[in-house]
Design a protein around this motif. Sequence first.
Motif, mmCIF file in Angstrom:
data_model
loop_
_atom_site.group_PDB
_atom_site.id
_atom_site.type_symbol
_atom_site.label_atom_id
_atom_site.label_comp_id
_atom_site.label_asym_id
_atom_site.label_seq_id
_atom_site.Cartn_x
_atom_site.Cartn_y
_atom_site.Cartn_z
ATOM 1 N N GLN A 3 37.992 55.700 -16.960
ATOM 2 C CA GLN A 3 37.199 54.487 -16.743
ATOM 3 C C GLN A 3 37.323 53.524 -17.922
ATOM 4 N N VAL A 4 37.458 54.053 -19.122
ATOM 5 C CA VAL A 4 37.679 53.211 -20.300
ATOM 6 C C VAL A 4 39.016 52.492 -20.179
ATOM 7 N N CYS B 154 46.352 49.943 -10.818
ATOM 8 C CA CYS B 154 45.805 50.578 -12.015
ATOM 9 C C CYS B 154 45.020 51.840 -11.662
ATOM 10 N N THR B 155 44.213 51.762 -10.618
ATOM 11 C CA THR B 155 43.431 52.920 -10.195
ATOM 12 C C THR B 155 44.336 54.064 -9.757
ATOM 13 N N PHE C 200 44.469 45.802 -9.370
ATOM 14 C CA PHE C 200 43.474 46.805 -9.736
ATOM 15 C C PHE C 200 43.729 48.103 -8.971
ATOM 16 N N LEU D 200 40.689 51.776 -17.408
ATOM 17 C CA LEU D 200 40.624 50.767 -16.350
ATOM 18 C C LEU D 200 39.929 49.501 -16.827
ATOM 19 N N ARG D 201 38.829 49.659 -17.520
ATOM 20 C CA ARG D 201 38.107 48.474 -17.992
ATOM 21 C C ARG D 201 38.919 47.724 -19.041
ATOM 22 N N ALA D 202 39.614 48.460 -19.885
ATOM 23 C CA ALA D 202 40.429 47.818 -20.921
ATOM 24 C C ALA D 202 41.600 47.049 -20.325
ATOM 25 N N ALA E 9 41.438 45.109 -17.774
ATOM 26 C CA ALA E 9 40.978 43.887 -17.106
ATOM 27 C C ALA E 9 41.587 42.601 -17.677
#
Length: 252
Positions: free
Chosen positions: A203-204, A184-185, A181, A206-208, A210
């Motif tokens: 943010q979209v 990714c960040t 993570f 990053l959540r995608a 997961a």
Amino acid sequence: MSGVAGPGPGPGPGPGSGPEGGGGAGLDALLVSLQLTDSAFPSGFYTLSHGLEGYAQAKAVTADTMPALLVDLLRHSVGPADATALALAHRAAAAGDRELLVETDQRLHATKLNRELRLAATRTGRQLLDIARESVGGEPLERYAALVADKRAPGCQAVAAGVAYASAAVPVEQAVASDLFAFCTSFVGAALRLRLTDHRRAQVVLRAAAPVIREVVAAALVRELADLGGCVPIADAMSGRHERAEARLFAS
């Protein structure tokens, strides 16, 4: 990945202090993960674009294709190489297996095919190691630091992170997921600076990512040392171009 003030608190939680140990051990492991992966942690990890700037310079990535590039790097580069090395290093450090730790570090370093990638891995790794010894503490970190000082191990970031997590009794699955993570960040943060995304879209993305992170974690946890290493020839070529660029925002 947060700054440190004052003397370190000494050795981290000992054996049996993981989540199964009861009390606040599970929460403490989470707090260590949050600290080591925070963008304020001064390892230099967030000065890297992880190849993204090279793609941008070559006009080989757009705002629309950036998320797919992140997924490809997770599956074919970071997962088979860094995430796998982190898992192996975590287990080696927890077991006190110095030879496996050294071999994992050397093999990961060998997968970095150009100077820029090797330098980025060792600079951030040694900085993380230095600060983790002070802030997290523990015998595994001291043993690994001695190996790096003796030049038996190069000190790659993923290996240093694995040792730090093991020293703090962070479970290996959580350790691998945390560092992925963080990657990714950092990657999406680079995309922001390169104007390939905005804060909301980031943010979209990053959540995608997961489900892919979960997939990559599961694969990393079962790989053997012989399987360590990704295959990303285009990313390697982009990194080589970036190394020779006249102007750069990022170290990689």
